[in-house]
Design a protein around this motif. Sequence first.
Motif, PDB file in Angstrom:
ATOM      1  N   PRO A   5      18.487 -16.607   1.998  1.00  0.00           N
ATOM      2  CA  PRO A   5      17.827 -15.356   1.644  1.00  0.00           C
ATOM      3  C   PRO A   5      16.314 -15.518   1.808  1.00  0.00           C
ATOM      4  N   VAL A   6      15.668 -14.461   2.258  1.00  0.00           N
ATOM      5  CA  VAL A   6      14.227 -14.503   2.516  1.00  0.00           C
ATOM      6  C   VAL A   6      13.531 -13.506   1.603  1.00  0.00           C
ATOM      7  N   LEU A   7      12.467 -13.959   0.943  1.00  0.00           N
ATOM      8  CA  LEU A   7      11.638 -13.073   0.134  1.00  0.00           C
ATOM      9  C   LEU A   7      10.301 -12.885   0.843  1.00  0.00           C
ATOM     10  N   ARG A   8      10.015 -11.647   1.240  1.00  0.00           N
ATOM     11  CA  ARG A   8       8.701 -11.340   1.819  1.00  0.00           C
ATOM     12  C   ARG A   8       7.671 -11.472   0.712  1.00  0.00           C
ATOM     13  N   THR A   9       6.721 -12.400   0.882  1.00  0.00           N
ATOM     14  CA  THR A   9       5.883 -12.845  -0.215  1.00  0.00           C
ATOM     15  C   THR A   9       4.410 -12.712   0.115  1.00  0.00           C
ATOM     16  N   ARG A  31      14.026 -18.757   0.945  1.00  0.00           N
ATOM     17  CA  ARG A  31      12.823 -19.049   1.717  1.00  0.00           C
ATOM     18  C   ARG A  31      11.778 -17.976   1.440  1.00  0.00           C
ATOM     19  N   LEU A  32      10.560 -18.421   1.161  1.00  0.00           N
ATOM     20  CA  LEU A  32       9.451 -17.498   0.973  1.00  0.00           C
ATOM     21  C   LEU A  32       8.764 -17.278   2.313  1.00  0.00           C
ATOM     22  N   ASP A  33       8.756 -16.044   2.774  1.00  0.00           N
ATOM     23  CA  ASP A  33       8.097 -15.674   4.024  1.00  0.00           C
ATOM     24  C   ASP A  33       6.727 -15.108   3.677  1.00  0.00           C
ATOM     25  N   PHE A  34       5.688 -15.917   3.831  1.00  0.00           N
ATOM     26  CA  PHE A  34       4.352 -15.522   3.402  1.00  0.00           C
ATOM     27  C   PHE A  34       3.713 -14.590   4.429  1.00  0.00           C
ATOM     28  N   LEU A  35       3.256 -13.455   3.946  1.00  0.00           N
ATOM     29  CA  LEU A  35       2.601 -12.461   4.781  1.00  0.00           C
ATOM     30  C   LEU A  35       1.103 -12.503   4.515  1.00  0.00           C
ATOM     31  N   PRO A  36       0.276 -12.480   5.575  1.00  0.00           N
ATOM     32  CA  PRO A  36      -1.168 -12.597   5.373  1.00  0.00           C
ATOM     33  C   PRO A  36      -1.782 -11.256   4.961  1.00  0.00           C
ATOM     34  N   VAL A  37      -2.327 -11.202   3.744  1.00  0.00           N
ATOM     35  CA  VAL A  37      -3.045 -10.025   3.268  1.00  0.00           C
ATOM     36  C   VAL A  37      -4.336 -10.514   2.626  1.00  0.00           C
ATOM     37  N   PHE A  44      -1.906  -4.656  -3.340  1.00  0.00           N
ATOM     38  CA  PHE A  44      -1.463  -4.080  -4.603  1.00  0.00           C
ATOM     39  C   PHE A  44      -0.935  -2.655  -4.446  1.00  0.00           C
ATOM     40  N   ALA A  45      -1.673  -1.788  -3.750  1.00  0.00           N
ATOM     41  CA  ALA A  45      -1.218  -0.404  -3.596  1.00  0.00           C
ATOM     42  C   ALA A  45       0.104  -0.321  -2.836  1.00  0.00           C
ATOM     43  N   PRO A  46       0.261  -1.016  -1.701  1.00  0.00           N
ATOM     44  CA  PRO A  46       1.570  -0.961  -1.030  1.00  0.00           C
ATOM     45  C   PRO A  46       2.714  -1.450  -1.919  1.00  0.00           C
ATOM     46  N   MET A  47       2.431  -2.425  -2.780  1.00  0.00           N
ATOM     47  CA  MET A  47       3.488  -2.951  -3.634  1.00  0.00           C
ATOM     48  C   MET A  47       3.897  -1.937  -4.689  1.00  0.00           C
ATOM     49  N   VAL A  48       2.939  -1.353  -5.415  1.00  0.00           N
ATOM     50  CA  VAL A  48       3.320  -0.458  -6.518  1.00  0.00           C
ATOM     51  C   VAL A  48       3.706   0.932  -6.025  1.00  0.00           C
ATOM     52  N   ARG A  49       3.266   1.325  -4.837  1.00  0.00           N
ATOM     53  CA  ARG A  49       3.617   2.649  -4.325  1.00  0.00           C
ATOM     54  C   ARG A  49       4.913   2.635  -3.511  1.00  0.00           C
ATOM     55  N   ASP A  50       5.104   1.563  -2.731  1.00  0.00           N
ATOM     56  CA  ASP A  50       6.226   1.546  -1.783  1.00  0.00           C
ATOM     57  C   ASP A  50       7.114   0.315  -1.886  1.00  0.00           C
ATOM     58  N   ALA A  51       6.842  -0.582  -2.868  1.00  0.00           N
ATOM     59  CA  ALA A  51       7.600  -1.839  -2.944  1.00  0.00           C
ATOM     60  C   ALA A  51       7.638  -2.509  -1.580  1.00  0.00           C
ATOM     61  N   ALA A  52       6.458  -2.675  -0.981  1.00  0.00           N
ATOM     62  CA  ALA A  52       6.348  -3.143   0.404  1.00  0.00           C
ATOM     63  C   ALA A  52       6.722  -4.608   0.574  1.00  0.00           C
ATOM     64  N   TYR A  53       6.764  -5.364  -0.513  1.00  0.00           N
ATOM     65  CA  TYR A  53       7.081  -6.792  -0.442  1.00  0.00           C
ATOM     66  C   TYR A  53       8.166  -7.094  -1.472  1.00  0.00           C
ATOM     67  N   ASP A  54       8.815  -8.235  -1.304  1.00  0.00           N
ATOM     68  CA  ASP A  54       9.811  -8.657  -2.290  1.00  0.00           C
ATOM     69  C   ASP A  54       9.146  -9.293  -3.497  1.00  0.00           C
ATOM     70  N   LEU A  55       8.185 -10.167  -3.243  1.00  0.00           N
ATOM     71  CA  LEU A  55       7.493 -10.907  -4.303  1.00  0.00           C
ATOM     72  C   LEU A  55       6.003 -10.851  -4.001  1.00  0.00           C
TER      73      LEU A  55
END
Length: 298
Positions: A5-9, A31-37, A44-55
């Motif tokens: 399982p992969v968590l977009r992190t 597996r943690l798939d680290f995304l560069p931000v 923060f806004a993409p996460m709380v508005r759209d749940a854009a990431y898993d973790l």
Amino acid sequence: MTDLPVLRTVLGDYPHTAPLKNGDVRSARVRLDFLPVAPIHRAFAPMVRDAAYDLCELAVVTALQAVAHGRPVVLLPAVVAARFQRGCLIAHASRPVRPEELKGKRVGVRSYTQTTGMWVRAHLAEDYGLAARDVHWITREGAHVAQYADPAFVTRESHAASLPDLLRAGTVDAAVLGNDLPEGDEFVPVFPDAAARDRQWWRQHGFMPVNHMVAVAASTCRENPAAVREGYALLRRADAAAARADGAPRPTLFGWDRLRGPLESVIDACLAQGLLPRRLSPEEVFGPAREVLGSDAD
């Protein structure tokens, strides 16, 4: 490994996240798939508005507002960034100002909901009896949680100029900066003996002011709770692997029991500053995570 399982992190770069990012701490279950931000607050806004990431790392004020407004995220009992805050309030060296002189003044901050600003206002109230409404707050951005509206004593002015430039021009009397705090002697701290007062605060309260925690998308908790549990375990293992001087203030904190007091302090400050629509209980904040993590949350 491809069947894991992969968590977009999204996590910031810290000594305690480095073992996760460089592979020194890994898991056979997820597996943690680290995304560069960068900077991290842009996640923060993409996460709380759209749940854009898993973790995802999340500022504590944003996280509490997300809970209060029913956004699709679950807050884990994991602090990954904390720091002392009084030194983050600065003025231009040519126009120094004392904290008690800030009543009615213009103070710049990236966003009224920025966690560093919340802590600075809490310290102004604690040390000098200065309420948030006593100051005219000048912001450049709105809240990450779209449902939140700034109080009437906050004015958004989307200047092209940076906060240091506004200080140079005298447009604001003081400003709150965090990771972008400028170096050199052009700017001076507003709090006298900020470092000494911060250390005294730490000795009194037993924790560093919480900045960022970790949240998980609610959908990920529903669809793959085992991966969430393993992701949380990885965060704790990586923190344990990071060398840290004994007895020094810790920028990390894990577990329901250890976080209850700090969280209540943050909730109190948020209520006093008009950052929350109602009082949240720690049980409401961490209840969903405890359902997923079980005894691992303690």
